[in-house]
Design a protein around this motif. Structure first.
Motif, mmCIF file in Angstrom:
data_model
loop_
_atom_site.group_PDB
_atom_site.id
_atom_site.type_symbol
_atom_site.label_atom_id
_atom_site.label_comp_id
_atom_site.label_asym_id
_atom_site.label_seq_id
_atom_site.Cartn_x
_atom_site.Cartn_y
_atom_site.Cartn_z
ATOM 1 N N ASP A 226 0.650 -1.174 -0.016
ATOM 2 C CA ASP A 226 -0.034 0.120 -0.001
ATOM 3 C C ASP A 226 0.879 1.352 -0.030
ATOM 4 O OD1 ASP A 226 -1.845 2.042 0.540
ATOM 5 O OD2 ASP A 226 -2.962 0.835 1.739
ATOM 6 N N ASP A 227 0.724 2.085 -0.980
ATOM 7 C CA ASP A 227 1.531 3.294 -1.097
ATOM 8 C C ASP A 227 1.434 4.360 0.245
ATOM 9 O OD1 ASP A 227 2.646 2.614 -3.391
ATOM 10 O OD2 ASP A 227 1.281 3.652 -4.678
ATOM 11 N N ASP A 228 0.212 4.208 0.924
ATOM 12 C CA ASP A 228 -0.167 5.118 1.833
ATOM 13 C C ASP A 228 0.722 4.670 3.172
ATOM 14 O OD1 ASP A 228 -1.795 6.338 0.162
ATOM 15 O OD2 ASP A 228 -3.598 5.665 0.782
ATOM 16 N N VAL A 229 1.071 3.554 3.181
ATOM 17 C CA VAL A 229 1.675 2.961 4.449
ATOM 18 C C VAL A 229 3.063 3.355 4.506
ATOM 19 C CG1 VAL A 229 2.294 0.976 5.922
ATOM 20 C CG2 VAL A 229 0.066 1.207 4.787
ATOM 21 N N GLN A 230 3.628 4.199 5.386
ATOM 22 C CA GLN A 230 4.992 4.320 5.524
ATOM 23 C C GLN A 230 5.824 3.237 6.395
ATOM 24 O OE1 GLN A 230 5.102 6.611 3.080
ATOM 25 N NE2 GLN A 230 6.751 7.497 4.143
ATOM 26 N N THR A 231 5.359 3.028 7.375
ATOM 27 C CA THR A 231 6.211 2.200 8.340
ATOM 28 C C THR A 231 5.066 1.225 9.135
ATOM 29 O OG1 THR A 231 7.915 3.993 8.655
ATOM 30 C CG2 THR A 231 8.259 1.984 9.837
ATOM 31 N N VAL A 232 5.659 0.118 9.424
ATOM 32 C CA VAL A 232 4.766 -0.698 10.432
ATOM 33 C C VAL A 232 5.736 -1.187 11.578
ATOM 34 C CG1 VAL A 232 3.408 -2.827 10.682
ATOM 35 C CG2 VAL A 232 3.282 -1.816 8.637
ATOM 36 N N TRP A 233 5.319 -0.903 12.734
ATOM 37 C CA TRP A 233 6.063 -1.325 13.891
ATOM 38 C C TRP A 233 5.374 -2.538 14.607
ATOM 39 C CZ3 TRP A 233 10.563 1.090 13.896
ATOM 40 C CH2 TRP A 233 10.782 2.390 13.315
ATOM 41 N N GLY A 234 6.067 -3.572 15.125
ATOM 42 C CA GLY A 234 5.499 -4.603 15.851
ATOM 43 C C GLY A 234 6.116 -5.205 17.074
ATOM 44 N N ASN A 235 5.387 -5.737 17.824
ATOM 45 C CA ASN A 235 6.300 -6.454 18.954
ATOM 46 C C ASN A 235 6.427 -7.917 18.800
ATOM 47 O OD1 ASN A 235 3.710 -7.432 19.184
ATOM 48 N ND2 ASN A 235 3.425 -7.031 21.511
ATOM 49 N N TYR A 236 6.605 -8.488 17.395
ATOM 50 C CA TYR A 236 6.755 -9.928 17.087
ATOM 51 C C TYR A 236 8.271 -10.126 17.295
ATOM 52 C CZ TYR A 236 7.442 -7.597 12.675
ATOM 53 O OH TYR A 236 8.013 -6.740 11.730
ATOM 54 N N GLU A 237 8.594 -11.441 17.844
ATOM 55 C CA GLU A 237 9.795 -11.966 17.712
ATOM 56 C C GLU A 237 9.974 -13.496 17.365
ATOM 57 O OE1 GLU A 237 13.271 -11.444 21.094
ATOM 58 O OE2 GLU A 237 11.656 -12.778 21.736
ATOM 59 N N ILE A 238 10.683 -13.539 16.178
ATOM 60 C CA ILE A 238 10.635 -15.047 15.390
ATOM 61 C C ILE A 238 11.926 -15.767 15.308
ATOM 62 C CG2 ILE A 238 10.123 -15.897 12.998
ATOM 63 C CD1 ILE A 238 8.243 -13.325 12.499
ATOM 64 N N ALA A 239 12.057 -16.642 15.753
ATOM 65 C CA ALA A 239 13.162 -17.513 16.075
ATOM 66 C C ALA A 239 14.003 -17.632 14.771
ATOM 67 C CB ALA A 239 13.128 -18.867 16.643
ATOM 68 N N ASP A 240 15.216 -17.560 14.596
ATOM 69 C CA ASP A 240 16.171 -17.773 13.566
ATOM 70 C C ASP A 240 15.550 -18.804 12.618
ATOM 71 O OD1 ASP A 240 17.424 -15.446 14.272
ATOM 72 O OD2 ASP A 240 19.063 -16.424 15.065
ATOM 73 N N ASP A 241 15.255 -19.929 13.305
ATOM 74 C CA ASP A 241 15.168 -21.248 12.615
ATOM 75 C C ASP A 241 13.704 -21.190 11.732
ATOM 76 O OD1 ASP A 241 13.798 -21.462 14.963
ATOM 77 O OD2 ASP A 241 13.590 -23.584 14.792
ATOM 78 N N VAL A 242 12.916 -20.446 12.308
ATOM 79 C CA VAL A 242 11.486 -20.227 11.635
ATOM 80 C C VAL A 242 11.853 -19.315 10.575
ATOM 81 C CG1 VAL A 242 9.262 -19.174 11.915
ATOM 82 C CG2 VAL A 242 10.332 -20.690 13.870
ATOM 83 N N MET A 243 12.698 -18.376 10.638
ATOM 84 C CA MET A 243 13.050 -17.340 9.603
ATOM 85 C C MET A 243 13.338 -18.102 8.525
ATOM 86 S SD MET A 243 12.022 -14.221 10.318
ATOM 87 C CE MET A 243 12.969 -13.300 9.080
ATOM 88 N N GLU A 244 14.552 -18.919 8.626
ATOM 89 C CA GLU A 244 15.144 -19.723 7.706
ATOM 90 C C GLU A 244 14.236 -20.542 6.992
ATOM 91 O OE1 GLU A 244 18.219 -22.162 9.233
ATOM 92 O OE2 GLU A 244 19.427 -20.147 9.947
ATOM 93 N N LYS A 245 13.083 -21.270 7.514
ATOM 94 C CA LYS A 245 12.219 -22.251 6.973
ATOM 95 C C LYS A 245 11.228 -21.142 6.202
ATOM 96 C CE LYS A 245 11.893 -25.871 10.484
ATOM 97 N NZ LYS A 245 10.955 -26.463 11.730
ATOM 98 N N LEU A 246 10.956 -19.993 6.253
ATOM 99 C CA LEU A 246 10.078 -19.304 5.653
ATOM 100 C C LEU A 246 10.671 -18.463 4.547
ATOM 101 C CD1 LEU A 246 7.730 -17.667 8.615
ATOM 102 C CD2 LEU A 246 7.142 -19.615 6.911
ATOM 103 N N GLY A 247 12.110 -18.556 4.568
ATOM 104 C CA GLY A 247 12.994 -17.818 3.581
ATOM 105 C C GLY A 247 12.783 -16.172 3.721
#
Length: 247
Positions: A226-247
């Motif tokens: 969405d061109d109108d969205v500048q930034t999204v901030w979140g309180n999520y924390e994702i483990a490295d192994d999960v990030m690797e699986k999701l690419g």
């Protein structure tokens, strides 16, 4: 200055810059225009504009594009954008703050609500999420400016409140009112920052499992489109192994 758990907004997700460079330039141009209209059209005299220009340079935005956005604002030819913040709950119980710049608030709220509701979340009322975040200044530097100790010492001397360093770069946190003063003090030591802006720092983090993380990334991608969205901030924390699986 104790380190904090790392979190990232969609503008810093791996590969997002390369895949969506034209969209990023549009967002950067919009921020430059707003900053130039709110103050003097001179980056040296307008801290917000200076930060916006530095962020654009960090993303290799052409100088002509940057100057064109400033000129449009100074000549009164630019659109009038309104800053609107939305608060939302995402998959896995995460909290999100969506910052937008828009010339049509009806369009923006419809698009933001749709992106969130279609991807496992729901839009909240004002204040429903932001109470769990601290409003602070955030200065970003690339990892190449120096090691963690060098950046820590520079930040301490400049009056920053916290530093987080990783292989992806350095995040220097300041009190809300000290952002531009600290950023200016860091330049002689570390050079121009990749970004300097007011940010939302979560007070606690929420661990997200693989299933919710996949849905969360779809939500973030939808907002990023969405061109109108500048930034999204979140309180999520994702483990490295999960990030690797999701690419």
């Amino acid at each position: 200055m104790a380190g904090h758990s790392k979190f990232k907004n969609i503008m810093h997700r791996k590969g997002a810059q390369d895949k969506k460079r034209s969209g990023m330039f549009s967002k950067l141009s919009r921020e430059i225009t707003v900053a130039a209209k709110m103050g003097l059209p001179d980056p040296d005299m307008n801290p917000r504009l200076r930060a916006a220009v530095n962020a654009a340079k960090a993303q290799s935005m052409p100088k002509d594009n940057i100057q064109r956005s400033i000129d449009k604002a100074s000549k009164g030819d630019a659109e009038n954008y309104e800053e609107i913040r939305y608060e939302a709950f995402g998959p896995g119980g995460v909290s999100l703050i969506v910052e937008t710049l828009t010339d049509n608030r009806n369009r923006t709220v419809t698009n933001v609500r749709t992106a969130i509701s279609k991807n496992g979340g729901n839009l909240g009322a004002p204040g429903s999420v932001s109470h769990a975040f601290d409003r602070m200044g955030l200065i970003n530097y690339a990892a190449k400016v120096g090691d963690a100790e060098k950046v820590f010492e520079a930040a301490l001397e400049a009056g920053a409140e916290d530093v987080t360093s990783s292989e992806d770069g350095h995040e220097i946190w300041t009190a809300q009112g000290d952002l531009h003063e600290v950023a200016k003090a860091l330049e002689p030591v570390l050079g121009e920052a990749e970004g300097a802006k007011l940010a939302w720092k979560p007070q606690t983090m929420v661990a997200v499992d693989e299933g919710d993380a996949a849905t969360l990334f779809k939500l973030l991608d939808a907002l990023d489109d969405d061109d109108d969205v500048q930034t999204v901030w979140g309180n999520y924390e994702i483990a490295d192994d999960v990030m690797e699986k999701l690419g």
